[in-house]
Design a protein around this motif. Structure first.
Motif, mmCIF file in Angstrom:
data_model
loop_
_atom_site.group_PDB
_atom_site.id
_atom_site.type_symbol
_atom_site.label_atom_id
_atom_site.label_comp_id
_atom_site.label_asym_id
_atom_site.label_seq_id
_atom_site.Cartn_x
_atom_site.Cartn_y
_atom_site.Cartn_z
ATOM 1 N N HIS A 159 0.825 -1.222 0.000
ATOM 2 C CA HIS A 159 0.000 0.000 0.000
ATOM 3 C C HIS A 159 0.851 1.260 0.000
ATOM 4 O O HIS A 159 0.349 2.331 0.282
ATOM 5 N N GLY A 160 2.121 1.163 -0.296
ATOM 6 C CA GLY A 160 3.039 2.297 -0.242
ATOM 7 C C GLY A 160 3.301 2.896 -1.599
ATOM 8 O O GLY A 160 2.381 3.114 -2.376
ATOM 9 N N PRO A 161 4.592 3.132 -1.871
ATOM 10 C CA PRO A 161 5.755 2.617 -1.114
ATOM 11 C C PRO A 161 6.234 3.541 0.017
ATOM 12 O O PRO A 161 7.177 3.213 0.704
ATOM 13 N N THR A 162 5.585 4.710 0.173
ATOM 14 C CA THR A 162 6.011 5.618 1.236
ATOM 15 C C THR A 162 5.073 5.483 2.415
ATOM 16 O O THR A 162 3.928 5.038 2.286
ATOM 17 N N ALA A 163 5.566 5.896 3.585
ATOM 18 C CA ALA A 163 4.762 5.859 4.801
ATOM 19 C C ALA A 163 5.273 6.936 5.744
ATOM 20 O O ALA A 163 6.446 7.348 5.672
ATOM 21 N N ALA A 164 4.366 7.397 6.585
ATOM 22 C CA ALA A 164 4.759 8.386 7.587
ATOM 23 C C ALA A 164 5.543 7.697 8.706
ATOM 24 O O ALA A 164 5.180 6.606 9.159
ATOM 25 N N ARG A 165 6.574 8.349 9.131
ATOM 26 C CA ARG A 165 7.410 7.798 10.200
ATOM 27 C C ARG A 165 6.773 8.132 11.544
ATOM 28 O O ARG A 165 6.456 9.299 11.812
ATOM 29 N N PRO A 166 6.537 7.153 12.404
ATOM 30 C CA PRO A 166 5.891 7.436 13.696
ATOM 31 C C PRO A 166 6.705 8.432 14.514
ATOM 32 O O PRO A 166 7.935 8.349 14.582
#
Length: 732
Positions: A159-166
């Motif tokens: 579902h990416g390829p990017t994501a927010a960093r916690p």
């Protein structure tokens, strides 16, 4: 683009015709030659339109070509299919000019990457472009980070390829992302975002682009017997025709007003639905069907109302099968629908208003029926299954609330009788195929209309089936429909019989017509009721008069009645001092003056002036412009070949100055200049100045942006608007 143009020039006539049929926008407007055709095919807008019409297998194959290059074996591995299937998909993409043939093999057209974006199929960029090195043994590295980190990585990969960093690095997700970064499976783009390199994403996905097989069959839909399907569809079609017929009577009786914003008021819709014992949604659908068949329209009066049109009587004279076709065909091709998504403000869409116009519904309606037609005969899939198949047919063109829209379309199909028991029937299939004999197909299933009724002593008439047009007209004028079904029940009342008398029926004529259709003698109670209503009908009479003439001297008025020159006025005396005439007041006064009289024209406010007011005419309005359909592909191809021959002759001319520059549209001009700028090649351009004169310049383009092109002429910077460039010829 120039490489694509060379590929297109080498194509055969059959291949070019196939290209124009696959991408009809390339022929609107007619391109000058094959170079202009290639320039248009390489534009972002045309490429996006072509990609949007790809189904899931072809779209996935195109994404695989971007990921691994145009290699049949690699594409087959990414799609988890056999090589012959992958080769067929690649050939189809090349046929649509989304791939082009080079000296080293097929290549993806440059505009495809612009349309699909930097992350085809949701995969990130290669690790090398991120200046990152991934572990040599990716499966081992993924298995060593722990279950929570592997779960996070799996979600990012699919579902990416990017994501927010916690922001909380001590939480479970934050720690998992930290382990993935330490293991080299994720790359930090900045302080707030991470990305999975392409190699990692493919490893997590098992080397596949899709999470399901390319040609997944899915669960088989419940199967119905075709005979049962046709029986149910025929019953629905017959019921629909009867309901629309009754609706027309209700609309004529109510004459509901037209809202200022267009459409039917909610109160009128509810009243109409209540009288027909229907819910509001069903009443709205019937109104839209009648409107689409031109049976109901706005009368465009000063106080407009919804009225029946002149097409109603001709429609009612048809047999039930042809009446159904007149309702179903406009529904299939209409831009209006009762299943449009709700407005953003959450408001209500009034029946018959422009809010029911939603252009995407026409292709969507046809594709839903096509899905049913492609399933095994008698298949009755659930709406969720139809949505799933629709996603595979048009993955980039799915509407919002698609589940509700598809469910609504399937309900409409059931109500119309296009489907029966949720499966496409014989008649629905003929309608979808555009067969001219749809009415004949339906007529084979519909029972013959009946010409007999059973008159009963309780003032009712039972019709055992659909009545013939003459009987239906008789019952419509003299009785009230009390119940529908296999046998309709009509009741004779004083009001219904009075309506028959108002339409010109005499008691004897009405009774004679009823006895002609009745299987028994006319019951005595009905005979008494008809004659009693006829006896009381017309005791008071009203009529129309165009003007009146009054005076204090009855003798003078009697002389005017006998005047030879006033015979055309058709004067008639209704009181000793009052005459009436069917002509208008102005004509009456003018005729009396020509006969030597001195009348005055009066209104409710007294005597008025007879000096005519200045006349006015309606302003002239241009007729609406309709978009012309493109010529057939063979005709377009012949013109392209002629233009290409002319271009070849120009290219063969000796170089004695600026070449002949053919006219190009702005999209083709932009594409040629972008290509020339990328290859750092000069181009001859035609430029129109402020007075409309055209001059030719040798231009060195640098960039094209915002409708302008930047570059140099004679080593001096220049900026030109694209709309002022008449054509381009790339030098070299």
């Amino acid at each position: 683009m120039r490489s694509l143009a060379e590929d297109i020039r080498r194509r055969t006539d059959e291949e070019l015709v196939a290209l124009l049929e696959l991408r009809p926008d390339l022929a609107r407007p007619q391109p000058a030659d094959l170079t202009a055709l290639a320039a248009r095919a390489s534009t972002r807008a045309s490429t996006a339109r072509a990609i949007d019409h790809l189904d899931l297998p072809h779209l996935s194959a195109l994404q695989a070509c971007l990921v691994a290059g145009v290699d049949t074996s690699a594409v087959a591995d990414l799609l988890d299919t056999h090589q012959s299937r992958a080769a067929g998909l690649i050939d189809d993409l090349a046929r649509a000019a989304l791939l082009w043939e080079s000296s080293t093999g097929r290549q993806v057209a440059g505009s495809v990457a612009e349309v699909l974006g930097p992350h085809p199929a949701g995969l990130g960029p290669p690790a090398s472009s991120l200046q990152h090195t991934v572990p040599d043994d990716l499966p081992a590295a993924i298995g060593s980070v722990g279950a929570e980190a592997e779960r996070v990585l799996t979600r990012i990969a699919w579902h990416g390829p990017t994501a927010a960093r916690p922001s909380d690095t001590t939480g479970r997700t934050g720690q998992a992302v930290g382990r993935l970064l330490d293991a080299g499976l994720l790359v930090a783009l900045d302080a707030e975002h991470v990305i999975a390199p392409r190699e990692v994403g493919l490893s997590v996905r098992g080397g596949r682009l899709l999470d399901a097989p390319l040609d997944e069959g899915g669960d088989p839909a419940p199967a119905r017997e075709l005979e049962d399907v046709d029986r149910a569809a025929t019953a629905a079609a017959t019921e629909l025709v009867a309901l629309v017929d009754e609706l027309l009577d209700r609309v004529e009786a109510m004459r509901p007003r037209v809202l200022r914003s267009g459409g039917l008021a909610v109160r009128d819709l509810r009243g109409l639905a209540s009288r027909m014992d229907l819910d509001e949604a069903s009443a709205t659908l019937l109104l839209e069907l009648a409107f689409g068949a031109a049976l109901v329209a706005d009368d465009r009066a000063l106080e407009p109302t919804w009225r029946l049109t002149t097409e109603v009587e001709a429609w009612r004279a048809l047999d039930p099968a042809h009446r159904w076709v007149d309702l179903a065909k406009p529904w299939l091709t209409s831009l209006r629908s009762c299943v449009v998504p709700a407005p953003d403000d959450g408001g209500r869409v009034n029946a018959l208003s422009d809010g029911h116009v939603w252009p995407p519904i026409r292709p969507l309606r046809r594709e839903v029926l096509t899905i049913l037609a492609e399933l095994p005969e008698g298949s009755a899939p659930e709406p969720d299954r139809v949505v799933e198949l629709l996603r595979r047919r048009r993955p980039r063109r799915m509407p919002h609330d698609v589940e509700l829209v598809v469910a609504g379309l399937l309900r409409e199909g059931e109500v119309l009788g296009v489907t029966g028991r949720h499966a496409l029937g014989t008649v629905g299939r003929a309608l979808l195929e555009g067969s001219d004999g749809v009415a004949g197909v339906l007529a084979d299933f519909v029972p013959d209309p009946v010409d007999r009724i059973l008159l009963q002593a309780d003032l009712t008439a039972i019709v055992p089936g659909a009545p013939v047009p003459e009987l239906a007209a008789l019952l419509r004028r003299s009785a009230v429909l009390e119940s529908r079904g296999g046998a309709g029940v009509h009741r004779f009342t004083e009001a219904s019989l009075r309506s028959a008398m108002d339409s010109g029926w005499a008691a004897d004529d009405l009774l004679e017509s009823l006895s002609r259709f009745s299987a028994t003698e006319v019951p005595q109670p009905l005979d008494y009721l008809v004659r009693d209503v006829a006896r009381r009908h017309g005791q008071l009479r009203g009529g129309a008069a165009g003007s009146y003439l009054r005076g204090d001297d009855p003798t003078h008025l009697e002389a005017l009645l006998a005047h030879r020159d006033l015979g055309h006025l058709q004067l008639r005396q209704i009181a000793p001092t009052v005459l009436i005439s069917p002509v208008g007041p102005a004509v009456l006064v003018e005729a009396l003056r020509e006969a030597g009289q001195s009348p005055a024209l009066e209104s409710s406010g007294g005597v008025v002036s007879t000096v005519p007011a200045a006349s006015r005419v309606s302003p002239r309005r241009d007729r609406p412009v309709t978009e012309a359909r493109p010529d057939p592909a063979p005709i377009v191809l012949a013109r392209l070949r002629a233009g290409e021959d002319a271009a070849e002759r120009r290219r063969a001319q000796p170089d004695d100055g600026s070449p002949v520059i053919p006219a190009l549209d702005p999209a083709s001009t932009s594409a040629l200049l972008r290509e020339a700028a990328a290859d750092r090649l000069p181009a001859w351009i035609g430029i129109t100045d402020s007075v409309g004169a055209t001059k030719h310049l040798l231009f060195h383009p640098v960039a094209v942006d915002g409708g302008r092109v930047m570059g140099e002429v004679d080593a001096k910077p220049q900026v030109y608007s694209l709309h002022r460039i008449t054509g381009v010829v790339v030098d070299g």
